[in-house]
Scaffold this active site. Structure first.
Site, mmCIF file in Angstrom:
data_model
loop_
_atom_site.group_PDB
_atom_site.id
_atom_site.type_symbol
_atom_site.label_atom_id
_atom_site.label_comp_id
_atom_site.label_asym_id
_atom_site.label_seq_id
_atom_site.Cartn_x
_atom_site.Cartn_y
_atom_site.Cartn_z
ATOM 1 N N GLU A 1 0.851 -1.100 0.137
ATOM 2 C CA GLU A 1 0.163 0.082 -0.167
ATOM 3 C C GLU A 1 0.871 1.202 0.043
ATOM 4 O OE1 GLU A 1 -2.649 -0.043 3.354
ATOM 5 O OE2 GLU A 1 -3.114 -2.288 2.926
ATOM 6 N N CYS B 1 2.893 8.354 1.662
ATOM 7 C CA CYS B 1 3.369 7.400 2.687
ATOM 8 C C CYS B 1 3.717 6.145 2.155
ATOM 9 C CB CYS B 1 1.921 7.458 4.058
ATOM 10 S SG CYS B 1 2.402 6.119 5.104
ATOM 11 N N CYS C 1 4.956 -7.379 8.053
ATOM 12 C CA CYS C 1 5.770 -6.841 9.050
ATOM 13 C C CYS C 1 5.879 -7.889 10.215
ATOM 14 C CB CYS C 1 5.124 -5.698 9.570
ATOM 15 S SG CYS C 1 6.067 -4.889 10.922
ATOM 16 N N CYS D 1 2.642 -5.570 16.451
ATOM 17 C CA CYS D 1 2.125 -4.510 17.178
ATOM 18 C C CYS D 1 0.652 -4.986 17.299
ATOM 19 C CB CYS D 1 2.145 -3.351 16.775
ATOM 20 S SG CYS D 1 3.929 -2.666 16.725
ATOM 21 N N CYS E 1 -2.202 -3.036 14.926
ATOM 22 C CA CYS E 1 -1.750 -2.846 13.549
ATOM 23 C C CYS E 1 -2.153 -3.761 12.749
ATOM 24 C CB CYS E 1 -0.401 -2.522 13.492
ATOM 25 S SG CYS E 1 0.386 -1.925 11.861
ATOM 26 N N HIS F 1 3.772 4.744 21.831
ATOM 27 C CA HIS F 1 2.505 4.093 22.184
ATOM 28 C C HIS F 1 2.323 3.926 23.786
ATOM 29 C CE1 HIS F 1 2.003 4.374 17.948
ATOM 30 N NE2 HIS F 1 2.688 3.465 17.645
ATOM 31 N N CYS G 1 -2.556 1.809 7.900
ATOM 32 C CA CYS G 1 -1.537 0.902 7.729
ATOM 33 C C CYS G 1 -2.283 -0.478 7.582
ATOM 34 C CB CYS G 1 -0.658 0.828 9.069
ATOM 35 S SG CYS G 1 0.453 1.739 8.977
HETATM 36 N N1 SAH Z 1 6.877 0.055 11.735
HETATM 37 C C1 SAH Z 1 7.175 1.638 11.824
HETATM 38 C C2 SAH Z 1 6.222 2.099 10.656
HETATM 39 C C3 SAH Z 1 4.835 1.860 10.172
HETATM 40 S S1 SAH Z 1 3.405 2.100 11.098
HETATM 41 C C4 SAH Z 1 6.650 1.951 13.029
HETATM 42 O O1 SAH Z 1 6.412 1.077 13.825
HETATM 43 O O2 SAH Z 1 6.697 3.218 13.300
HETATM 44 C C5 SAH Z 1 3.320 3.798 11.001
HETATM 45 C C6 SAH Z 1 2.677 4.398 12.299
HETATM 46 O O3 SAH Z 1 1.301 3.882 12.464
HETATM 47 C C7 SAH Z 1 3.351 3.799 13.649
HETATM 48 O O4 SAH Z 1 3.395 4.738 14.613
HETATM 49 C C8 SAH Z 1 2.143 2.723 14.097
HETATM 50 O O5 SAH Z 1 2.369 2.399 15.414
HETATM 51 C C9 SAH Z 1 0.998 3.590 13.693
HETATM 52 N N2 SAH Z 1 -0.193 2.533 13.629
HETATM 53 C C10 SAH Z 1 -0.408 1.460 13.166
HETATM 54 N N3 SAH Z 1 -1.537 0.964 13.440
HETATM 55 C C11 SAH Z 1 -2.274 1.953 13.651
HETATM 56 C C12 SAH Z 1 -3.800 1.988 14.102
HETATM 57 N N4 SAH Z 1 -4.741 1.041 13.974
HETATM 58 N N5 SAH Z 1 -4.046 3.220 14.575
HETATM 59 C C13 SAH Z 1 -3.334 4.277 14.749
HETATM 60 N N6 SAH Z 1 -2.102 4.176 14.572
HETATM 61 C C14 SAH Z 1 -1.463 3.063 13.966
#
Ligand code: SAH
Length: 341
Positions: A90, A103, A110, A114, A117, A214, A329
């Site tokens: 994406e 972006c 990945c 997390c 995510c 976070h 994401c």
């Molecule tokens: N792996 C990297 C970059 C990709 S995620 C990282 O962890 O930073 C980009 C951002 O979106 C990160 O801050 C991630 O924690 C956040 N993110 C992922 N899923 C999300 C969600 N459901 N709501 C809000 N932010 C989210």
């Protein structure tokens, strides 16, 4: 087959030398590639023989638009690209006052796990190549007709888990012969791989480093971000301080607000304590709800922001873009894999 588009100009010059071609050819081909041609045949200032030789030896496989979703609310465009090997990734194009921002993804999937995510649900399939990263910028620009001035590495994947590729990508998009996007217009987001943060600091790049924090306490952070079980919060902030000392660049901390998990006043207080003495900026993100996850968006975003500010910490709430098009994401790729598109 040679991945010519992932080469920098020096490598390309060496490659053309090997082919017995003059050095200026490398510059011509580099420029064509970074303008987004789809085949060597479009390189009209090369002889037909050379174009054929390159087509036989090199891969040039632009991504195909598998799906394009345009937000009716704010013009955000989300692309689902089909790569040469059939995998999908994406890219999101966002319109901001300070410029159009793309972006991009750094991996297919990945492995960071997390809890909130969508990108990580199926694990990591593979790393992207530098060319596949550059192509996301080029072809988003070409398809949309919107010129891109800023890049954020915040799509699918953990950029620092694909370190060498990401460095090469930065070199390529920064090149005056290519997209010529300044480092100050690029942000890189990481879940907090401290060894790689140290390694990145050595390059003294002028980009903005974002750390996905976070949670300010180990118990909560380890619960929602498995990476924290190996690299705790203290260790992470120590690396962030080293990064700031070495580069002079202020770090931006991402903080997705989750109901009853990380939105208590004591967590704002603790976060402020961690940031004491090192300039940093906190970006509060309203959680995007992911279907597979029980986590819900916080209702305390404004209160949390106020609490941080009472400690002298600057915190902004990120404007939500593309809420109507699964813009966050991994959600679109996930639907594609599950056959829901
Ligand atoms: N792996 C990297 C970059 C990709 S995620 C990282 O962890 O930073 C980009 C951002 O979106 C990160 O801050 C991630 O924690 C956040 N993110 C992922 N899923 C999300 C969600 N459901 N709501 C809000 N932010 C989210």
């Amino acid at each position: 087959m040679t991945d010519i588009k992932s080469m920098n100009l020096a490598e390309m010059s060496a490659y053309f030398k090997e082919l017995g071609e003059p050095a200026f050819r490398a510059r011509q081909v580099f420029q064509w590639l970074h303008r987004g041609v789809s085949s060597f045949d479009e390189m009209t200032n090369l002889s037909k023989a050379l174009r054929e030789k390159l087509a036989a030896a090199c891969v040039l496989c632009p991504p195909r638009v598998e799906r394009r979703q345009v937000s009716a609310q704010d013009g955000t465009i989300k692309y689902l690209w089909r790569l040469g090997d059939g995998n999908c990734i994406e890219t999101v194009l966002m319109r901001y006052h300070h410029g159009n921002t793309v972006c991009i993804s750094s991996q297919v999937g990945c492995r960071m796990g997390c809890a909130f995510c969508a990108s990580t649900l199926g694990g990591k399939i593979r790393d992207l190549t530098p060319a596949e990263m550059v192509d996301q910028v080029l072809f988003t620009q070409l398809d949309s007709g919107v010129p891109v001035s800023n890049i954020v590495l915040m799509g699918i994947g953990e950029p620092l888990d694909n370190f060498d590729t990401v460095l090469r990508f930065l070199e390529l998009v920064n090149s005056p012969e290519g997209l010529n996007i300044g480092m100050r217009h690029i942000s890189l987001s990481t879940c907090g791989l401290t060894e790689k943060i140290d390694k990145l600091a050595d390059y003294q790049l002028q980009l903005t480093l974002s750390v996905s924090l976070h949670a300010p306490d180990d118990e909560t952070r380890s619960r929602i971000m498995p990476v924290n079980r190996g690299i705790g919060v203290e260790q992470l902030f120590a690396a962030c301080r080293r990064y700031f000392e070495k580069t002079g660049r202020r770090i931006s901390y991402e903080y997705a607000m989750i109901d009853g998990v990380n939105d208590a006043d004591w967590q704002a207080d603790l976060l402020a304590r961690h940031l004491k003495g090192t300039p940093g900026h906190v970006n509060l993100i309203p959680l995007n709800h992911v279907e597979e996850s029980p986590l819900k968006p916080s209702r305390r975003v404004a209160a949390f922001q106020k609490r941080l500010e009472s400690h002298g910490v600057t915190a902004t709430v990120r404007r939500k873009l593309g809420g109507d098009i699964d813009a966050s994401c991994g959600q679109l790729r996930r639907k594609q894999i599950q056959g829901q598109l």
